[in-house]
Design a protein around this motif. Structure first.
Motif: not given
Length: 391
Positions: A100-109, A131-139, A217-219
């Motif tokens: 989780l520490e190594s792979r959750l790096a990304g843009d801060t929501q 579908g879209t090309t936007k990255p998935l949200p953090f959750e 509800s997961l979004h």
């Protein structure tokens, strides 16, 4: 004394949680149950699901402000900006924390302002279903990682079981011994346990895929955007029909029922309607993976069942051979007993005319005739058994 007992009870409710934020910063925090409820908006019933002391089936629960994840050894609470991992000092959980520490790096929501939130929500609702090309949200990225790690563990355990099971089953087919039977019994016990765990995850993913409300509800991030735009909204406001005026409410009950049924498929309705395509594809991918693991386990179970059937056939054949030998030995004993009776009669201490004959060849004639009679009678009985298909 009462103050000391209260202090002990309050300390007992404090638990260490590993907190991983959206910018991949991790820390260990001591959080009380009440503080966790205020922080995530979860109920105490939901917190029991991620309690490492208790045992609950695998589940993914979407709540107002958080997602409760209980997958195998992973017990976590995911919010729109952080992941709270329970029992982080467990040797099985430490690799999960590092992943989780190594792979959750990304843009801060970041929380969208109310002025820009309307445009963001409109663009989400109007997004094409391809579908879209936007990255998935953090959750969703955190949820995907939890599913990946849980599936990977089951895949590793399944592969290890296959490497151990097939040679053991082949060895059992060639050599039926107590040691080999015990090995296969342990393998079958592990097979049942892994199959049950895979089935629970598969059923949970299937349940989510069948329910759009649960997927919505997961979004969490889009839910925050929606709430910032239109105010507080509960989970039961999803797919809600827009309010009608007094004039429109004068219709018949049948028309209202039809409108309520068509409302779920009406694209122009007002409410929280996130684009579920990306989440659906994510869940489908791991559903297919769990289905593949389940198929491997099913194949292995069928091989175990086939081996058991083969061994049962071998044992039945051996039992039949033993029964045939018992019948043959019993028949031989009976025929020999007849000869023994005849010999006993001839050996009685009485005077008969046969004893007056000179003992030239008389003894050998009687002994040979008796032996030949016994053998002939035995052969006749065996032929009778063969004709009656008793042997």
């Amino acid at each position: 004394m009462r103050t000391l007992s209260r202090l002990k009870s309050s300390v007992a409710t404090v638990r260490e949680w590993a907190v991983i934020t959206s910018d991949s910063e991790s820390r260990i925090e001591e959080i009380t149950k009440q503080g966790l409820v205020q922080r995530t908006g979860l109920s105490t019933r939901d917190l029991r699901v991620v309690d490492p002391v208790l045992s609950y089936p695998s589940s993914i629960l979407g709540r107002e402000r958080a997602i409760v994840v209980n997958l195998e050894h992973i017990k976590a609470i995911i919010t729109a900006s952080e992941v709270l991992l329970s029992n982080s000092k467990d040797p099985l959980v430490e690799p999960v924390l590092r992943e989780l520490e190594s792979r959750l790096a990304g843009d801060t929501q970041q929380l969208v302002s109310p002025e820009n939130a309307q445009g963001s929500r409109d663009s989400t609702n109007d997004a094409p279903r391809g579908g879209t090309t936007k990255p998935l949200p953090f959750e969703l990225r955190a949820l995907e990682l939890c599913l990946e790690l849980a599936s990977r563990r089951l895949e590793i355990e399944t592969s290890a079981l296959e490497k151990e099971a097939y040679p053991a089953l082949d060895e059992l087919m060639h050599n039926v011994s107590t040691l080999n039977l015990e090995r296969v019994r342990q393998i079958k016990s592990r097979l049942v346990g892994i199959s049950s765990r895979v089935q629970k995850i598969r059923d949970e993913l299937e349940h989510l895929l069948d329910d759009d409300v649960d997927m919505a509800s997961l979004h969490l991030t889009e839910k925050l955007v929606y709430q910032a735009t239109v105010g507080q909204a509960s989970r039961f406001d999803f797919y809600k029909q827009p309010p009608q005026s007094d004039e429109e409410s004068d219709g018949s009950y049948e028309i209202e029922s039809e409108l309520q049924e068509e409302d779920e498929e009406n694209e122009s309705e007002i409410g929280f309607r996130p684009n579920l395509d990306e989440l659906e594809m994510l869940l489908e991918a791991y559903f297919v993976q769990s289905e593949g693991i389940s198929n491997k386990l099913t194949t292995l179970r069928e091989y175990v069942d086939d081996t058991e059937d083969y061994i049962n056939i071998m044992l039945d054949d051996m039992q039949n051979q033993l029964l045939e030998m018992g019948v043959m030995l019993g028949t031989a004993t009976m025929v020999i007993s007849i000869g023994i009776v005849i010999v006993g009669i001839l050996s009685m201490n009485i005077h008969i005319s046969l004893f007056d004959v000179p003992p030239s060849m008389t003894f050998w004639e009687i002994a040979g005739g008796l032996l030949g009679g016994i053998v002939g009678l035995y052969i006749i009985i065996l032929v009778y058994y063969k004709r009656r298909k008793l042997l």
